[in-house]
Design an enzyme around this catalytic site. Structure first.
Site, PDB file in Angstrom:
ATOM      1  N   ASP A 136      54.914  15.791  34.989  1.00  0.00           N
ATOM      2  CA  ASP A 136      53.860  15.845  33.975  1.00  0.00           C
ATOM      3  C   ASP A 136      52.746  16.710  34.553  1.00  0.00           C
ATOM      4  O   ASP A 136      51.976  16.270  35.409  1.00  0.00           O
ATOM      5  CB  ASP A 136      53.351  14.440  33.662  1.00  0.00           C
ATOM      6  CG  ASP A 136      52.251  14.430  32.602  1.00  0.00           C
ATOM      7  OD1 ASP A 136      51.755  15.519  32.234  1.00  0.00           O
ATOM      8  OD2 ASP A 136      51.876  13.337  32.151  1.00  0.00           O
ATOM      9  N   VAL A 137      52.659  17.956  34.085  1.00  0.00           N
ATOM     10  CA  VAL A 137      51.733  18.901  34.706  1.00  0.00           C
ATOM     11  C   VAL A 137      50.275  18.648  34.347  1.00  0.00           C
ATOM     12  O   VAL A 137      49.383  19.332  34.851  1.00  0.00           O
ATOM     13  CB  VAL A 137      52.108  20.359  34.357  1.00  0.00           C
ATOM     14  CG1 VAL A 137      53.465  20.722  34.948  1.00  0.00           C
ATOM     15  CG2 VAL A 137      52.090  20.595  32.850  1.00  0.00           C
ATOM     16  N   ALA A 188      62.168  29.493  15.429  1.00  0.00           N
ATOM     17  CA  ALA A 188      63.468  28.851  15.617  1.00  0.00           C
ATOM     18  C   ALA A 188      63.406  27.437  15.050  1.00  0.00           C
ATOM     19  O   ALA A 188      62.657  26.606  15.563  1.00  0.00           O
ATOM     20  CB  ALA A 188      63.837  28.804  17.098  1.00  0.00           C
ATOM     21  N   TYR A 223      46.201  26.320  20.213  1.00  0.00           N
ATOM     22  CA  TYR A 223      47.498  26.812  20.681  1.00  0.00           C
ATOM     23  C   TYR A 223      47.493  28.335  20.727  1.00  0.00           C
ATOM     24  O   TYR A 223      47.921  28.947  21.708  1.00  0.00           O
ATOM     25  CB  TYR A 223      48.604  26.317  19.757  1.00  0.00           C
ATOM     26  CG  TYR A 223      49.967  26.875  20.092  1.00  0.00           C
ATOM     27  CD1 TYR A 223      50.724  26.353  21.139  1.00  0.00           C
ATOM     28  CD2 TYR A 223      50.507  27.927  19.347  1.00  0.00           C
ATOM     29  CE1 TYR A 223      51.975  26.870  21.444  1.00  0.00           C
ATOM     30  CE2 TYR A 223      51.759  28.446  19.649  1.00  0.00           C
ATOM     31  CZ  TYR A 223      52.485  27.919  20.697  1.00  0.00           C
ATOM     32  OH  TYR A 223      53.719  28.433  20.998  1.00  0.00           O
ATOM     33  N   LYS A 273      47.995  30.896  24.016  1.00  0.00           N
ATOM     34  CA  LYS A 273      49.029  31.930  24.134  1.00  0.00           C
ATOM     35  C   LYS A 273      48.405  33.314  24.313  1.00  0.00           C
ATOM     36  O   LYS A 273      48.975  34.175  25.008  1.00  0.00           O
ATOM     37  CB  LYS A 273      49.961  31.888  22.921  1.00  0.00           C
ATOM     38  CG  LYS A 273      50.849  30.652  22.906  1.00  0.00           C
ATOM     39  CD  LYS A 273      51.633  30.508  24.219  1.00  0.00           C
ATOM     40  CE  LYS A 273      52.576  29.334  24.227  1.00  0.00           C
ATOM     41  NZ  LYS A 273      53.340  29.211  25.484  1.00  0.00           N
TER      42      LYS A 273
END
Length: 247
Positions: free
Chosen positions: A59-60, A181, A148, A152
């Site tokens: 768990d980073v 996807a 988000y 990115k």
């Protein structure tokens, strides 16, 4: 045909997601010695068992988890920073805690793993390859995904800056923007939603299991030996510009 990555030590983070699993399977088919990390212990163990890979649960967002992931990637020749969170949250419901968590997973972790993997590559005299998984949201953000998209965009900037800094050591750093996807998002997607998204893709289909992974493998291979600091969009033309399907 010879395996492109026979014996090559490859680490893939976030391996249990749809894109991560596709990437891991692609490297396995090409003979890589895989280390896979994810926060989900049971699916990670199952995937690693199928691919003959080493599994590291991490768990980073926690110091111990980030340290475990760092230990896992040191010694790799190829690092794929794929792990990411994508909560679709309206702006009014996006708290500072949400922002911090997204940046911890999507930016801080890949930065730290890049730092540790690159240091080990330099110490060993290895011309390593690092591939960061970005998103079309970096250049075409949408509603309910503002943070988000920001993470990115940060990853793509980090890709360019680390590519410049690590070039003298022969380490190449690039990024891939996978296309849409079905099944790659946290929530289940309705058939209507998938059809709507497909209609926005100029090439007329959604992303499949060979698309983004092939770009990752190419960037990690000697065939891309003069490519660094770039982002490859594998999205059927989705981020190329405004487009409308012919009526």
């Amino acid at each position: 045909m010879p395996e492109r990555f026979a014996g090559t030590r490859v680490a893939v983070t976030g391996a249990c997601g749809v894109i991560g699993t596709w990437i891991a399977k692609a490297f396995a088919r090409e003979g890589a010695r895989l280390t896979l990390t994810d926060v989900r212990a049971e699916p990670l163990a199952a995937l690693a068992d199928r691919l003959g890979a080493r599994a590291v649960v991490a768990d980073v967002t926690e110091p111990d988890g980030l340290a475990a992931a760092g230990d896992a990637v040191r010694g790799c020749e190829v690092l794929v920073n794929n792990a990411a969170l994508y909560p679709r949250t309206p702006l009014a419901e996006t708290t500072p805690d949400v922002v911090r968590r997204l940046f911890d997973v999507n930016v801080v972790a890949p930065f730290e793993l890049t730092r540790q993997a690159a240091a080990a590559m330099i110490d060993a005299g290895v011309a390593g390859r690092i591939v960061n998984i970005s998103s079309g949201a970096a250049v075409r953000p949408g509603p309910t995904g503002s943070v988000y998209a920001a993470t990115k965009a940060a990853i793509e900037s980090l890709t360019r800056s680390t590519a410049l800094e690590l070039a003298p050591a022969g380490i190449r750093v690039n990024a891939v923007q996978p296309g849409f996807a079905p099944g790659s998002e946290v929530s289940d997607l309705s058939e209507d939603h998938v059809a709507t998204m497909r209609a926005r893709i100029p090439l007329g289909r959604t992303s499949g299991p060979e698309d983004a992974p092939e770009a990752v493998l190419w960037l990690a291979s000697d065939a891309a030996g003069f490519v660094t600091g770039t982002t490859v969009a594998v999205d059927g033309g989705r981020t190329a510009g405004e487009w409308k399907a012919p009526s």
